[in-house]
Design an enzyme around this catalytic site. Structure first.
Site, mmCIF file in Angstrom:
data_model
loop_
_atom_site.group_PDB
_atom_site.id
_atom_site.type_symbol
_atom_site.label_atom_id
_atom_site.label_comp_id
_atom_site.label_asym_id
_atom_site.label_seq_id
_atom_site.Cartn_x
_atom_site.Cartn_y
_atom_site.Cartn_z
ATOM 1 N N ASP A 104 -17.867 -34.956 -28.680
ATOM 2 C CA ASP A 104 -17.885 -34.224 -29.941
ATOM 3 C C ASP A 104 -16.777 -33.171 -29.830
ATOM 4 O O ASP A 104 -16.890 -32.237 -29.045
ATOM 5 C CB ASP A 104 -19.261 -33.579 -30.130
ATOM 6 C CG ASP A 104 -19.343 -32.676 -31.366
ATOM 7 O OD1 ASP A 104 -18.308 -32.491 -32.050
ATOM 8 O OD2 ASP A 104 -20.441 -32.160 -31.646
ATOM 9 N N LYS A 154 -13.614 -27.470 -39.074
ATOM 10 C CA LYS A 154 -13.308 -26.359 -38.180
ATOM 11 C C LYS A 154 -11.803 -26.162 -38.023
ATOM 12 O O LYS A 154 -11.340 -25.048 -37.937
ATOM 13 C CB LYS A 154 -13.936 -26.579 -36.799
ATOM 14 C CG LYS A 154 -15.411 -26.951 -36.815
ATOM 15 C CD LYS A 154 -16.348 -25.761 -37.021
ATOM 16 C CE LYS A 154 -17.739 -26.174 -37.451
ATOM 17 N NZ LYS A 154 -18.477 -26.979 -36.498
ATOM 18 N N TRP A 203 -25.300 -27.726 -30.494
ATOM 19 C CA TRP A 203 -24.893 -29.012 -31.080
ATOM 20 C C TRP A 203 -25.236 -30.154 -30.140
ATOM 21 O O TRP A 203 -25.676 -31.218 -30.576
ATOM 22 C CB TRP A 203 -23.408 -28.998 -31.448
ATOM 23 C CG TRP A 203 -23.126 -27.986 -32.514
ATOM 24 C CD1 TRP A 203 -22.378 -26.853 -32.398
ATOM 25 C CD2 TRP A 203 -23.632 -27.989 -33.858
ATOM 26 N NE1 TRP A 203 -22.380 -26.156 -33.590
ATOM 27 C CE2 TRP A 203 -23.131 -26.831 -34.497
ATOM 28 C CE3 TRP A 203 -24.451 -28.855 -34.594
ATOM 29 C CZ2 TRP A 203 -23.423 -26.513 -35.823
ATOM 30 C CZ3 TRP A 203 -24.739 -28.547 -35.913
ATOM 31 C CH2 TRP A 203 -24.234 -27.384 -36.521
HETATM 32 C C1 LIG Z 1 -19.967 -27.553 -36.574
HETATM 33 C C2 LIG Z 1 -20.278 -28.476 -35.460
HETATM 34 C C3 LIG Z 1 -21.104 -29.602 -35.645
HETATM 35 C C4 LIG Z 1 -21.802 -29.902 -36.947
HETATM 36 O O1 LIG Z 1 -20.932 -30.444 -37.834
HETATM 37 P P1 LIG Z 1 -21.414 -30.941 -39.286
HETATM 38 O O2 LIG Z 1 -20.132 -31.570 -39.770
HETATM 39 O O3 LIG Z 1 -21.829 -29.737 -40.055
HETATM 40 O O4 LIG Z 1 -22.503 -31.919 -39.107
HETATM 41 C C5 LIG Z 1 -21.305 -30.437 -34.564
HETATM 42 N N1 LIG Z 1 -20.732 -30.203 -33.376
HETATM 43 C C6 LIG Z 1 -19.936 -29.130 -33.155
HETATM 44 C C7 LIG Z 1 -19.329 -28.917 -31.811
HETATM 45 C C8 LIG Z 1 -19.695 -28.237 -34.200
HETATM 46 O O5 LIG Z 1 -18.904 -27.172 -33.987
#
Ligand SMILES: *Cc1c(COP(=O)(O)O)cnc(C)c1O
Length: 353
Positions: free
Chosen positions: A163, A187, A99
């Site tokens: 993030d 998540k 990511w």
């Molecule tokens: C799942 C995830 C993403 C991607 O998220 P989307 O909402 O599908 O764009 C980005 N960063 C992390 C750490 C993730 O676990």
């Protein structure tokens, strides 16, 4: 059969949040109209949005001077929004996985990126040197795919961006150390379709270029996440999840529960003679536990996964880029699910070793 939901995302949610959503899909807030068909401008939904924002702030102890906003587009859109809103010339990124790599790719479209990384993604590099002349420093606190996590809120001389898609609400966070925290909600908070950002208000408005309205954080702050139609159903479910977190004792209680679950599983991986972890001990994630079978037993990985499915354990296959296994232990996963997995690992060892 009872199911144990180890999926990495979209992922397990509290049953109470799902049940309340089902009810609201039939009749939302006694309006006689389904949540799927109600105007986002109705006073009932405006109330839900406000309550979600307030409870989000309360549970994370978000200080004055920060806004919480909800958008669509996923964390992946945030990868571009961050540099679009903050980068004048240069930013630094800690690359700790898939990511982070994607976030860096977007940032490079807006300016220079100083990329800091270790030799591979099995650990978090120590003694990171952040240049002083960057507009911000970006980290991914939990690496969902590799199973590493930064669990301390680091001191940083430049604005710190995180993030937190896969560890928001899993542990206590000192929000004041961050300029922006963002993530996809699918998540640990809500069904797919919702993105959150915690934005320090005074970080914005410093770039000279124009920012498209929908990609400008200020738009969503000014319009309280109602500039355009928000994802109504996921917002409602997010509120139910937040209510559940509060009822369970808040983020501290979540952290305690998550540490207990992950300690239990890591202890078994270490004890068990046919499994091993793939991650440095001090950087192990409490959310996504990645492990493999040792080489001698690798041929049994598929058999183990099949057995797990037969026992109701879903989503244990490792990410396609890493292989092996990944057990995601998000807030709503109960300890008994981890106990079931540990029991299966013991049983498998006694059959094969
Ligand atoms: C799942 C995830 C993403 C991607 O998220 P989307 O909402 O599908 O764009 C980005 N960063 C992390 C750490 C993730 O676990």
């Amino acid at each position: 059969m009872e199911k144990h939901n180890f999926y990495a995302g979209p992922a397990i949610l509290p049953q109470s949040a799902i049940d309340a959503t089902i009810e609201a899909l039939k009749d939302f807030a006694e309006t006689g109209i389904s949540l799927a068909a109600i105007s986002h401008r109705s006073k009932e939904f405006v109330g839900v949005m406000a309550e979600t924002e307030n409870l989000f702030k309360e549970l994370l102890s978000i200080p004055e001077g920060y806004s919480v906003i909800f958008m669509g587009g996923g964390a992946s859109t945030q990868f571009a929004m961050i540099p679009f809103n903050l980068m004048k010339k240069k930013a630094a990124y800690l690359n700790t996985g898939t990511w982070a790599t994607k976030a860096i790719k977007e940032a490079k479209m807006f300016g220079d990126v100083v990329e800091i990384r270790g030799r591979d993604f099995t650990y978090i590099p120590k003694d990171i040197e952040i240049p002083d002349d960057v507009d911000y420093f970006h980290i991914t606190t939990n690496n969902t795919i590799y199973g590493t996590e930064i669990r301390e809120d680091m001191d940083c001389k430049v604005p710190l961006i995180a993030d937190m898609s896969s560890d928001i609400f899993s542990r206590k966070v000192d929000i004041s150390k961050y300029a922006i925290i963002y993530g996809g909600a699918q998540k640990n908070l809500a069904p797919a379709g919702l993105t959150f950002a915690i934005v320090k208000n005074d970080i914005l408005g410093k770039v000279d270029h124009k920012i498209p309205t929908m990609l400008n954080y200020q738009t969503h702050i000014d319009k309280e996440s109602m500039f355009n139609t928000p994802p109504v159903i996921p917002v409602f479910t997010a509120l139910q999840t937040l209510k559940w977190i509060k009822k369970m004792g808040g983020v501290d209680a979540m952290q305690k529960r998550n540490v207990e679950k992950s300690d239990l599983l890591y202890a078994e991986i270490e004890r068990n003679s046919i499994f091993r972890t793939t991650v440095a001990e001090e950087n192990r994630s409490i959310m996504n536990v990645c492990f493999v079978m040792i080489d001698e037993y690798k041929e049994f990985e598929t058999e183990f996964l099949q057995l797990a499915i037969e026992k109701g354990m879903m989503g244990l296959k490792g990410h396609r880029s890493v292989g092996g296994f990944r057990a995601s232990l998000y807030n709503a996963l109960e300890k008994k699910s981890v106990e079931a997995l540990v029991a299966l690992m013991k049983e498998f060892e006694s059959q094969k070793a």
